[in-house]
Motif scaffolding. Sequence first.
Motif, PDB file in Angstrom:
ATOM      1  N   LEU A 457       0.837  -1.205   0.000  1.00 46.93           N
ATOM      2  CA  LEU A 457       0.000   0.000   0.000  1.00 46.93           C
ATOM      3  C   LEU A 457       0.869   1.251   0.000  1.00 46.93           C
ATOM      4  CD1 LEU A 457      -2.754   1.372   0.185  1.00 46.93           C
ATOM      5  CD2 LEU A 457      -2.638   1.102   2.683  1.00 46.93           C
ATOM      6  N   GLN A 458       1.884   1.284   0.864  1.00 48.06           N
ATOM      7  CA  GLN A 458       2.777   2.442   0.928  1.00 48.06           C
ATOM      8  C   GLN A 458       3.503   2.655  -0.395  1.00 48.06           C
ATOM      9  OE1 GLN A 458       3.966   2.339   5.697  1.00 48.06           O
ATOM     10  NE2 GLN A 458       5.534   1.998   4.177  1.00 48.06           N
ATOM     11  N   GLU A 459       3.980   1.563  -0.982  1.00 47.64           N
ATOM     12  CA  GLU A 459       4.700   1.661  -2.244  1.00 47.64           C
ATOM     13  C   GLU A 459       3.808   2.253  -3.323  1.00 47.64           C
ATOM     14  OE1 GLU A 459       7.899  -1.263  -4.291  1.00 47.64           O
ATOM     15  OE2 GLU A 459       5.862  -2.048  -4.219  1.00 47.64           O
ATOM     16  N   PHE A 460       2.564   1.814  -3.368  1.00 52.56           N
ATOM     17  CA  PHE A 460       1.609   2.335  -4.346  1.00 52.56           C
ATOM     18  C   PHE A 460       1.359   3.821  -4.132  1.00 52.56           C
ATOM     19  CE2 PHE A 460      -2.867   3.441  -5.191  1.00 52.56           C
ATOM     20  CZ  PHE A 460      -2.884   3.280  -6.576  1.00 52.56           C
ATOM     21  N   LEU A 461       1.109   4.206  -2.878  1.00 52.45           N
ATOM     22  CA  LEU A 461       0.812   5.612  -2.591  1.00 52.45           C
ATOM     23  C   LEU A 461       2.009   6.511  -2.860  1.00 52.45           C
ATOM     24  CD1 LEU A 461      -1.271   5.194   0.699  1.00 52.45           C
ATOM     25  CD2 LEU A 461      -2.127   5.676  -1.605  1.00 52.45           C
ATOM     26  N   ILE A 462       3.217   6.050  -2.504  1.00 48.78           N
ATOM     27  CA  ILE A 462       4.415   6.866  -2.753  1.00 48.78           C
ATOM     28  C   ILE A 462       4.658   7.018  -4.247  1.00 48.78           C
ATOM     29  CG2 ILE A 462       6.933   6.905  -2.535  1.00 48.78           C
ATOM     30  CD1 ILE A 462       6.573   5.712   0.271  1.00 48.78           C
ATOM     31  N   ASN A 463       4.493   5.921  -5.003  1.00 50.56           N
ATOM     32  CA  ASN A 463       4.670   6.006  -6.452  1.00 50.56           C
ATOM     33  C   ASN A 463       3.653   6.947  -7.082  1.00 50.56           C
ATOM     34  OD1 ASN A 463       6.867   4.282  -6.560  1.00 50.56           O
ATOM     35  ND2 ASN A 463       5.627   2.449  -6.899  1.00 50.56           N
ATOM     36  N   VAL A 464       2.398   6.876  -6.612  1.00 56.60           N
ATOM     37  CA  VAL A 464       1.366   7.792  -7.120  1.00 56.60           C
ATOM     38  C   VAL A 464       1.745   9.231  -6.815  1.00 56.60           C
ATOM     39  CG1 VAL A 464      -1.016   8.565  -6.778  1.00 56.60           C
ATOM     40  CG2 VAL A 464      -0.528   6.132  -7.077  1.00 56.60           C
ATOM     41  N   ALA A 465       2.234   9.466  -5.579  1.00 58.16           N
ATOM     42  CA  ALA A 465       2.617  10.829  -5.186  1.00 58.16           C
ATOM     43  C   ALA A 465       3.777  11.349  -6.029  1.00 58.16           C
ATOM     44  CB  ALA A 465       2.985  10.850  -3.706  1.00 58.16           C
ATOM     45  N   VAL A 466       4.789  10.479  -6.256  1.00 56.88           N
ATOM     46  CA  VAL A 466       5.951  10.898  -7.044  1.00 56.88           C
ATOM     47  C   VAL A 466       5.554  11.194  -8.489  1.00 56.88           C
ATOM     48  CG1 VAL A 466       8.159  10.122  -8.007  1.00 56.88           C
ATOM     49  CG2 VAL A 466       7.639   9.723  -5.595  1.00 56.88           C
ATOM     50  N   ILE A 467       4.775  10.296  -9.077  1.00 53.36           N
ATOM     51  CA  ILE A 467       4.358  10.491 -10.472  1.00 53.36           C
ATOM     52  C   ILE A 467       3.461  11.716 -10.605  1.00 53.36           C
ATOM     53  CG2 ILE A 467       3.016   9.474 -12.357  1.00 53.36           C
ATOM     54  CD1 ILE A 467       4.025   6.726 -11.373  1.00 53.36           C
ATOM     55  N   SER A 468       2.545  11.881  -9.633  1.00 55.51           N
ATOM     56  CA  SER A 468       1.659  13.051  -9.670  1.00 55.51           C
ATOM     57  C   SER A 468       2.454  14.346  -9.548  1.00 55.51           C
ATOM     58  CB  SER A 468       0.628  12.964  -8.545  1.00 55.51           C
ATOM     59  OG  SER A 468      -0.183  11.820  -8.686  1.00 55.51           O
TER      60      SER A 468
END
Length: 502
Positions: A457-468
């Motif tokens: 879950l953390q990996e997904f959210l961090i990747n979304v934040a970085v890409i966004s």
Amino acid sequence: MSSTTFPKQIAHNQSTPRCHVAIVGGGLVGSLATIYFAKHGWDISLFELRKDLRIPENQDSNFHRTINLALSVRGLSALKTAGLNLDTTVLSSAIPMKGRMIHSVSGKLTSLSYSVFGKSINSIGRAMLLELLLNTAEKFENVKIYFQHQMRSCNFDAGTLELENKQDGSIVEAKFDLIIGADGAYSTVRNQLMRVVRMNFQQEYISHGYCELTIPPKINSKGEMEYAIDPNHLHIWPRHTFMMIALPNKDKSFTCTLFMPHINFDEIKTEQDLLRFFEKYYPDTITLIGPENLKEAYFRNPKGALMSVKCNPYHYKDRVVILGDAAHTMVPFYGQGMNCGFEDVEILDSILKKYNLSGIPQSDFEDKDAKAEFRKALSLALEEYTKYRHIDATTVCDLAMYNYLEMRSSVVSRRFLIQKKIEGWLHWWFPKRVIPLYTMVSFSTIRYSEVWRRWKLQEFLINVAVISTFWATFMAATWLGLKHGFDVDNPLKQVFDKLFSK
């Protein structure tokens, strides 16, 4: 070794009926299990195939050639729960490692801390730890240890074991109320268990093997021995498809382990092949190890295999349960094999306490109804242990496989390092909400299955934040560029390539 005061409850009158447990396997997990069960009043017979390795003449070279132990929070928790100051005694002989030291081919060093809060894992000698546990176990009056005894067969329903005394070849038969298998990856108890339960079993050898080497102490200007490299790091020489690691020892040496595909080991046939290989991939280690020591150790030491084992269930009725590598063998790349095995013992103990089970039933054990109730409770406890522990054990086996990729390759990826920086910053600001994977595994007792869920879950959210954030920056820069006539395409392309290149 410091003297230890043992609990009064173990000094039972020998005429008092007590449950008798056989523990097969006198390694680290079996020895700790012996201490736990002895404290609760069980009569213990601990059977070990090898000779007593505390005796110097029995410590053959193969015993010392083993991957170093990294003791972390889970293992320390089990030692502490056992009481008797085991955790503090062990820590007094351990060497703290605060992070990984990455060695590039060019000789550049990069320190990667394990924790933004300065937490460390601990390098500990296997021989020292095993000696401590065995010495502690045999001080209990209700413990007997039998070395050079190999289990040949067992009848779980009857509670009987047949063992061979390897000293004289005689066959020993004995009857027990409970059998515990802690006899390692090639467990005989597990093989017998497969005969009486519908066991799901998975065994996988990975394509990589290992060979152990040694970095000896160096002599300083005063003629004193000192560490050749920083002792407070786990040293890694990552080379994408293979790697070498080094852990510190109390005698100022380092135990090095070279992990690489068996095909690469097979290609090194001569001393010249070996030196050419090290000159190409590990040039700085030739001086540290010494050319002659390197050649002697590489061709003398065995090339070990690495495998993963998963199985289910871990028990049969109220008669037998398997722990440690016998239940879940993992590759060594997360340093969790011993820690997970120790945690097995602590969790089993907590479940037995929940069912009010000890070596001496509160009611008269000779009473048939009381005995039946006791055995029913024991059956329920072992069933609960399997259900609770299996998902966590299989998860940590998968995490260990993943961490090999991280150690040998990802640690030199720019994207990985940036992600770790972001994770560290978020953990610093939100220590209970964002916890890095390594921290959850090594510095907490969060269930492994929950660690996996939170990590994904953390990996997904961090990747979304970085890409966004990237695309927001890109769109803003594009808008400003169009408005003011700037050429923003090439600079952003360069930033993108640097961030996401391997």
